[in-house]
Design a protein around this motif. Structure first.
Motif, PDB file in Angstrom:
ATOM      1  N   UNK A  74       0.838  -1.191   0.000  1.00  0.00           N
ATOM      2  CA  UNK A  74       0.000   0.000   0.000  1.00  0.00           C
ATOM      3  C   UNK A  74       0.875   1.243   0.000  1.00  0.00           C
ATOM      4  N   UNK A  75       1.946   1.210   0.771  1.00  0.00           N
ATOM      5  CA  UNK A  75       2.881   2.347   0.812  1.00  0.00           C
ATOM      6  C   UNK A  75       3.506   2.568  -0.563  1.00  0.00           C
ATOM      7  N   UNK A  76       3.848   1.465  -1.220  1.00  0.00           N
ATOM      8  CA  UNK A  76       4.468   1.583  -2.535  1.00  0.00           C
ATOM      9  C   UNK A  76       3.474   2.142  -3.558  1.00  0.00           C
ATOM     10  N   UNK A  77       2.213   1.702  -3.490  1.00  0.00           N
ATOM     11  CA  UNK A  77       1.194   2.211  -4.404  1.00  0.00           C
ATOM     12  C   UNK A  77       1.074   3.720  -4.276  1.00  0.00           C
ATOM     13  N   UNK A  78       1.082   4.213  -3.044  1.00  0.00           N
ATOM     14  CA  UNK A  78       1.003   5.661  -2.832  1.00  0.00           C
ATOM     15  C   UNK A  78       2.246   6.356  -3.367  1.00  0.00           C
ATOM     16  N   UNK A  79       3.415   5.777  -3.104  1.00  0.00           N
ATOM     17  CA  UNK A  79       4.666   6.396  -3.546  1.00  0.00           C
ATOM     18  C   UNK A  79       4.746   6.472  -5.065  1.00  0.00           C
ATOM     19  N   UNK A  80       4.342   5.383  -5.760  1.00  0.00           N
ATOM     20  CA  UNK A  80       4.414   5.354  -7.214  1.00  0.00           C
ATOM     21  C   UNK A  80       3.485   6.367  -7.861  1.00  0.00           C
ATOM     22  N   UNK A  81       2.426   6.728  -7.174  1.00  0.00           N
ATOM     23  CA  UNK A  81       1.469   7.669  -7.731  1.00  0.00           C
ATOM     24  C   UNK A  81       1.579   9.053  -7.109  1.00  0.00           C
ATOM     25  N   UNK A  82       2.643   9.310  -6.338  1.00  0.00           N
ATOM     26  CA  UNK A  82       2.885  10.639  -5.779  1.00  0.00           C
ATOM     27  C   UNK A  82       1.858  11.069  -4.762  1.00  0.00           C
ATOM     28  N   UNK A  83       1.279  10.133  -4.036  1.00  0.00           N
ATOM     29  CA  UNK A  83       0.227  10.454  -3.069  1.00  0.00           C
ATOM     30  C   UNK A  83       0.813  10.545  -1.670  1.00  0.00           C
ATOM     31  N   UNK A  84       0.512  11.624  -0.969  1.00  0.00           N
ATOM     32  CA  UNK A  84       0.985  11.822   0.397  1.00  0.00           C
ATOM     33  C   UNK A  84       0.043  11.100   1.356  1.00  0.00           C
ATOM     34  N   UNK A  85       0.517  10.063   2.012  1.00  0.00           N
ATOM     35  CA  UNK A  85      -0.308   9.278   2.916  1.00  0.00           C
ATOM     36  C   UNK A  85      -0.796  10.083   4.113  1.00  0.00           C
ATOM     37  N   UNK A  86      -0.064  11.156   4.476  1.00  0.00           N
ATOM     38  CA  UNK A  86      -0.467  11.960   5.636  1.00  0.00           C
ATOM     39  C   UNK A  86      -1.762  12.740   5.376  1.00  0.00           C
ATOM     40  N   UNK A  87      -2.164  12.834   4.108  1.00  0.00           N
ATOM     41  CA  UNK A  87      -3.391  13.546   3.793  1.00  0.00           C
ATOM     42  C   UNK A  87      -4.614  12.635   3.826  1.00  0.00           C
ATOM     43  N   UNK A  88      -4.409  11.341   4.060  1.00  0.00           N
ATOM     44  CA  UNK A  88      -5.512  10.387   4.056  1.00  0.00           C
ATOM     45  C   UNK A  88      -5.972  10.077   5.470  1.00  0.00           C
ATOM     46  N   UNK A  89      -7.238   9.728   5.584  1.00  0.00           N
ATOM     47  CA  UNK A  89      -7.803   9.229   6.834  1.00  0.00           C
ATOM     48  C   UNK A  89      -8.102   7.750   6.641  1.00  0.00           C
ATOM     49  N   UNK A  90      -7.393   6.902   7.359  1.00  0.00           N
ATOM     50  CA  UNK A  90      -7.556   5.465   7.181  1.00  0.00           C
ATOM     51  C   UNK A  90      -8.899   4.964   7.691  1.00  0.00           C
TER      52      UNK A  90
END
Length: 473
Positions: free
Chosen positions: A163-179
């Protein structure tokens, strides 16, 4: 004085020559014990943790997460025989375990020390004006288990490194998401939902600009888990769009290994397929009766596996391989039964060792264990190799039949379609029965059609009349 020892990426076995760094488990300055896992890597066969054979203080790491390293390349350096400045205790001596095999250690892995990770910015194209991705340290949850609480500057808790890699590959900042997972854990569905929203926003702003789309079937960030009877389709992660209307996905890792094996099978094996419809009503009734008697539940796949091994005992030509160089057919006296399983990481074929010597209860337990390991990405190379025959239950995808490609270097594969009510002539009268289509794809070099037909007919007879199987026990 401390001695600095270099630990190189070990020989991973099974012909594997490289691995991708998924997640570092230690930082420079950490104290490690002998055989403590220091990095999680993904090979073409599995995701595994690599234990370090030395104990001491980590002085250097080589390669960022997402980097591919060849076998023999430096992985980390460890200063042994030195007391760390933090006063945590003496490091282990220069004598290592001698163990450099992936997934194995000479002792139990010690509990890992808790630490606060430094932020390491990772550049990436923004999907919706997001910041650069930060906090690429170990996630707070592995294989669905929640980890320790995170600090404000620590990594964002995600359910898996993928999941971390999916976000990284698409330039998505995980800190902006609410799990949407437990304690705010970020699930894959959360990331895919955010990427789809970003894609829609990008399309609205630039209607003619191609925007990478994340694949998946979730329509809202709701936690979900693949069910054993309905594997989720593999969703390869797209790279940056290369040209208008094109999205290129590298054939690497599991996907690349599958592509190579299937292409080789098609090149080398002159395969043929035969099939037959069978009335599975009595088999389904037998399973219901077995499970109603108490004790562990028996899976349908386990019963089919028992039928397979009994059929292979009668037609051993199909439990073999072809040695092309020696121009010989090599027949096995054991059945290592592979079964096809679709996971988020792609198609995998775990192997049940000595399936011929297991009863239905043991087969059910082993299928469940290997399926869960495949789902969580913890299958070892040994659990993915060495098969002599494959059972492919493609009925879980809602299809009746298929002509699968043989799992090279095996000689045959039994396919099982969905079991559905159909009109059927039973005891001279038309009735509604539970019907299944069985197919056998086989290497025509190891046997002729008579042998393949005999095997498939015996399997069908056992499905229609399970009592036939008792004659072979």
């Amino acid at each position: 004085m401390a001695q600095v020892l270099e630990f190189k990426l070990p020989d991973l076995g099974e012909g594997l020559t490289e691995a991708e760094i998924v997640r570092w488990l230690v930082e420079v300055g950490d104290v490690v014990a002998i055989d403590q896992p220091v990095v999680e890597v993904e090979t073409a066969k599995a995701m595994v943790e690599v234990p370090c054979p030395y104990g001491g203080v980590v002085t250097a790491r080589f390669g960022e997460e997402g980097t591919e390293l060849p076998v023999g390349a430096p992985l980390i350096t460890v200063a042994v025989g030195e007391r760390p400045a933090s006063g945590e205790g003496d490091a282990a001596g220069a004598e290592g375990s001698g163990n450099v095999l992936v997934g194995y250690g000479t002792s139990e892995a010690p509990a890992r020390r808790r630490r606060v990770l430094r932020e390491r910015p990772v550049s990436g194209a923004s999907a919706a004006g997001s910041r650069a991705v930060t906090g690429q340290g170990p996630p707070a949850a592995v294989n669905g288990q929640a980890g320790a609480p995170e600090t404000e500057d620590g990594p964002v808790p995600v359910i898996s490194p993928l999941v971390r890699r999916l976000a990284r590959q698409n330039g998505l900042d995980l800190r902006e998401l609410t799990g949407s997972g437990p304690d705010g854990l970020i699930l894959r569905a959360d990331v895919e939902y955010a990427l789809r929203a970003a894609a829609r926003a990008g399309a609205a702003a630039q209607p003619h600009a191609p925007v990478p789309q994340a694949t998946g079937t979730a329509t809202a960030p709701q936690p979900s888990a693949p069910q054993p009877t309905a594997p989720q389709p593999f969703a390869p992660q797209p790279t940056v769009t290369a040209a208008h209307g094109e999205i290129r996905t590298p054939l690497k890792g599991i996907r690349g290994a599958v592509a190579d094996k299937l292409a080789r099978s098609r090149r080398e094996i002159p395969d043929a397929t035969c099939w037959v419809d069978a009335d599975a009503t009595e088999l389904m009734r037998a399973r219901t009766a077995m499970n109603a008697a108490g004790g562990p539940k028996i899976s349908l796949l386990a019963l089919l596996a028992r039928i397979c091994t009994a059929a292979l005992a009668r037609f051993p030509e199909l439990n073999s391989t072809v040695d092309a160089e020696a121009r010989e057919v090599v027949r096995f006296d054991h059945v290592h039964l592979g079964f096809a399983a679709q996971t988020d990481r792609g198609l995998v074929v775990p192997v049940v060792r000595d399936a011929h010597a297991r009863d239905a209860e043991s087969l059910t337990a082993e299928f469940a264990r290997l399926t869960e390991a495949g789902r969580t990405g913890t299958l070892t190379p040994a659990e993915l190799t060495g098969g002599t025959f494959t059972l492919n239950n493609y009925g879980v995808f809602g299809v009746d039949g298929s002509t699968p490609i043989i799992n090279h270097p095996e000689a045959a594969m039994l396919g099982v379609g969905r079991i559905i009510p159909k009109p059927w002539v039973h005891e001279g009268e038309l009735a509604v029965r539970q019907v299944v289509q069985l197919s056998l794809t086989f290497d025509h070099r190891v046997c002729d059609g008579g042998t393949a037909g005999g095997f498939l007919r015996y399997v069908a007879d056992c499905v229609e009349q399970p009592a036939v199987l008792l004659r072979t026990l």
